[in-house]
Design a protein around this motif. Structure first.
Motif, short mmCIF file in Angstrom:
data_model
loop_
_atom_site.label_atom_id
_atom_site.label_comp_id
_atom_site.label_asym_id
_atom_site.label_seq_id
_atom_site.Cartn_x
_atom_site.Cartn_y
_atom_site.Cartn_z
N ALA A 39 0.83 -1.20 0.00
CA ALA A 39 0.00 0.00 0.00
C ALA A 39 0.87 1.26 0.00
O ALA A 39 0.59 2.23 -0.72
N THR A 75 -0.02 -1.31 10.12
CA THR A 75 -1.20 -0.46 9.95
C THR A 75 -0.77 0.77 9.17
O THR A 75 0.31 1.31 9.39
N ALA A 96 -10.59 -0.49 7.01
CA ALA A 96 -10.52 -1.92 6.71
C ALA A 96 -9.40 -2.52 7.56
O ALA A 96 -8.86 -1.85 8.44
N HIS A 97 -9.03 -3.77 7.28
CA HIS A 97 -7.94 -4.36 8.06
C HIS A 97 -7.02 -5.19 7.18
O HIS A 97 -7.43 -5.73 6.14
N THR A 98 -5.77 -5.30 7.61
CA THR A 98 -4.72 -5.94 6.82
C THR A 98 -4.45 -7.38 7.22
O THR A 98 -3.73 -8.09 6.52
N ASN A 262 -9.01 -9.73 4.70
CA ASN A 262 -9.79 -8.62 4.22
C ASN A 262 -8.95 -7.78 3.24
O ASN A 262 -9.14 -6.57 3.12
N LEU A 263 -8.04 -8.43 2.52
CA LEU A 263 -7.20 -7.68 1.60
C LEU A 263 -7.99 -7.10 0.43
O LEU A 263 -7.60 -6.09 -0.16
N SER A 266 -9.25 -3.81 1.73
CA SER A 266 -8.11 -2.90 1.88
C SER A 266 -7.66 -2.38 0.52
O SER A 266 -7.40 -1.18 0.35
N LEU A 270 -7.94 1.52 -0.83
CA LEU A 270 -6.70 2.17 -1.26
C LEU A 270 -6.80 2.67 -2.70
O LEU A 270 -6.45 3.81 -3.01
N LEU A 295 -6.14 1.37 7.38
CA LEU A 295 -6.07 -0.08 7.24
C LEU A 295 -5.37 -0.63 8.48
O LEU A 295 -4.16 -0.51 8.63
N ASP A 297 -4.33 -3.36 11.66
CA ASP A 297 -3.94 -4.74 11.97
C ASP A 297 -4.80 -5.26 13.12
O ASP A 297 -5.52 -4.51 13.77
N ASP A 352 -15.46 -4.66 5.41
CA ASP A 352 -14.99 -6.01 5.73
C ASP A 352 -15.81 -6.99 4.91
O ASP A 352 -17.03 -6.79 4.74
#
Length: 481
Positions: A39, A75, A96-98, A262-263, A266, A270, A295, A297, A352
């Motif tokens: 990212a 993050t 979102a989350h990585t 959840n890529l 993310s 982005l 994004l 963690d 998500d």
């Protein structure tokens, strides 16, 4: 006998660029550290400037400026300041989350049984662990390396070849697997690294280590270009499936991949931010808000970390943006309630992945809420606040979706089923910010190999881009006070 083949089934050059771009992103991101680095590289290429949390931001930010920072290297937060932004205006946010469920190497990983060297691992998150058996596994993550005397650096590592495997027991020795595959996470989910016989080749007594197998440390040193394993001081490594993500299905309509949860969200958040803030973008110049993605963690384990959504990370970021005086002259006094004013003009999309209806288990889904792939982004709703969506926030999202004609679906879990959750309720309650929960539909969630639809990558990008570009104007027409 004659056979007939559909051109659509074999043609691959029609796959949208954003889909192939996502495939590359997820293949290059076997760990949260890699996802953040991927990212970061894309943001830099798009003209985003790095800022540091430890530095003062006052006087450093400007209208139409684009910035990012990372925390823990797992993050990342990025934002673009609207050309018409002034202190006290709102912030348009997608979160979102990585991270994804995986196996992580233990601090003391050295195990040996009946002639095999094994690697001690611990489970991270709520994975479907049975899917990790009989897969070609390797390791990725970060290593703390001594680069010079008393100087230490975070270095990424990704061993590209399969070096680990968790074998199942032969059916001849356990006939019960015909009815149910049961195993113990501590004793049966331990991968093989090598045989004891092979591990002795080229390893002297001087290389013995009490915590990890010398042959394993030698591999890390070789991959990192270290001249000795003594330069390696610590690491955080996860296991990943070496089979790359790919396009599948008869009509190239599916994405078969690890870490879709959840890529995918993310990546789409982005990409939407970058697409809407290019140098030629007139919408950013006319925007009175700040556009921001965060994004995080550790969502898969509750977000309670210094770099998770349950931390003060986003709140402190918003407070600093409010007090940075961007968009105002230096002699302007900042109101003591400017943060609260900003929060009530802001909006969060919690992004998500969502559940697509499974054709073999239709009874598990509420009959009027069965999302399908290719039919749009899913709005997630739960009366017990497992999701943060309200009538007002879903209305805002629907208005934003109109800009690029993005289809939307709805999901409600059955009353006799448990319901997952997201960063949405947590952040909504902590900040008091309006929030909606959304996600692209997928199957096999939390498996080592998941499934999503190719069309939905573009759906999510356009939804988020439309939100960034139009929320400030939409908010002027949504009156709830």
């Amino acid at each position: 006998m004659k056979y007939y083949y559909s051109n659509q089934a074999t043609k691959t050059d029609s796959i949208p660029k954003e889909v192939t771009d996502f495939i590359k992103f997820v293949n290059d991101s076997p760990s949260p550290y890699h996802a953040v680095e991927e990212a970061r590289l894309r943001l830099v290429q798009a003209g985003y400037e790095e800022i540091k949390e430890r530095d003062c931001w006052v006087g450093k930010l400007r209208n139409n400026g684009k910035y990012y920072f990372t925390r823990n290297k797992s993050t990342i937060v990025a934002f673009a300041v609207g050309g018409k932004y002034v202190p006290g205006n709102g912030v348009s946010i997608v979160g979102a989350h990585t991270d994804s469920p995986c196996l992580k190497v233990k601090p003391i990983s050295k195990l040996q049984k009946v002639g095999y060297l094994q690697l001690g691992v611990q489970v991270y998150g709520g994975g479907l662990w049975h899917t990790w058996f009989d897969r070609d596994l390797s390791i990725a993550g970060r290593v703390m390396v001594e680069t010079s005397e008393n100087k230490f650096e975070h270095k990424l590592i990704k061993v590209a070849r399969p070096i680990l495997r968790i074998p199942t027991l032969a059916i001849h020795l356990d006939g019960s697997v015909r009815e149910a595959f049961k195993f113990n996470n501590e004793t049966h989910l331990t991968p093989l690294l090598t045989t004891a016989t092979k591990s002795l080749i080229g390893n002297s007594d001087e290389e013995k280590n009490e915590k990890h197998h010398p042959i394993f440390l030698n591999l890390l040193a070789e991959e990192l270009g270290c001249n000795t394993v003594n330069k390696i001081h610590d690491f955080e490594l996860c296991l990943y499936d070496t089979q790359p993500s790919t396009i599948g299905g008869l009509c190239n309509e599916f994405i078969f991949s690890a870490r879709l949860d959840n890529l995918m969200m993310s990546f789409t958040a982005l990409t939407a931010l970058i697409n809407g803030t290019r140098d030629t973008s007139e919408t950013l110049c006319d925007d009175s808000n700040i556009r921001l993605i965060s994004l995080f963690d550790n969502e898969e384990v509750g977000s309670q970390s210094a770099y998770g959504a349950g931390s003060s990370l986003l709140e402190s970021t918003l407070r600093r943006l409010c007090s940075s005086k961007v968009g105002a002259s230096e002699d302007v006094e900042i109101s003591q309630t400017i943060f609260e004013e900003t929060i009530h003009k802001s909006f969060l999309i919690s992004a998500d992945m969502a559940h697509a209806v499974h054709p073999n288990y239709c009874e598990k889904y509420e009959e009027n809420h069965r999302p399908q792939m290719h039919k749009g982004v899913v709005i997630k709703i739960n009366a017990n606040q497992r999701y943060a969506t309200t009538a007002t926030t879903s209305l805002v999202l629907r208005e934003a979706a109109k800009k690029y004609n993005v289809p939307l679906q709805e999901f409600v879990v059955k009353n006799d089923s448990p319901c997952g959750s997201t960063i949405g309720p947590m952040m909504s309650s902590n900040l008091g910010i309006r929030t909606v929960d959304v996600g692209n539909p997928q199957l096999s969630m939390h498996s080592i190999r998941e499934i999503a639809g190719t069309d939905d990558v573009d759906h999510a990008i356009k939804l988020f881009q439309g939100f960034f570009e139009s929320f400030a104007k939409i908010d002027q027409n949504v009156i709830i006070d």
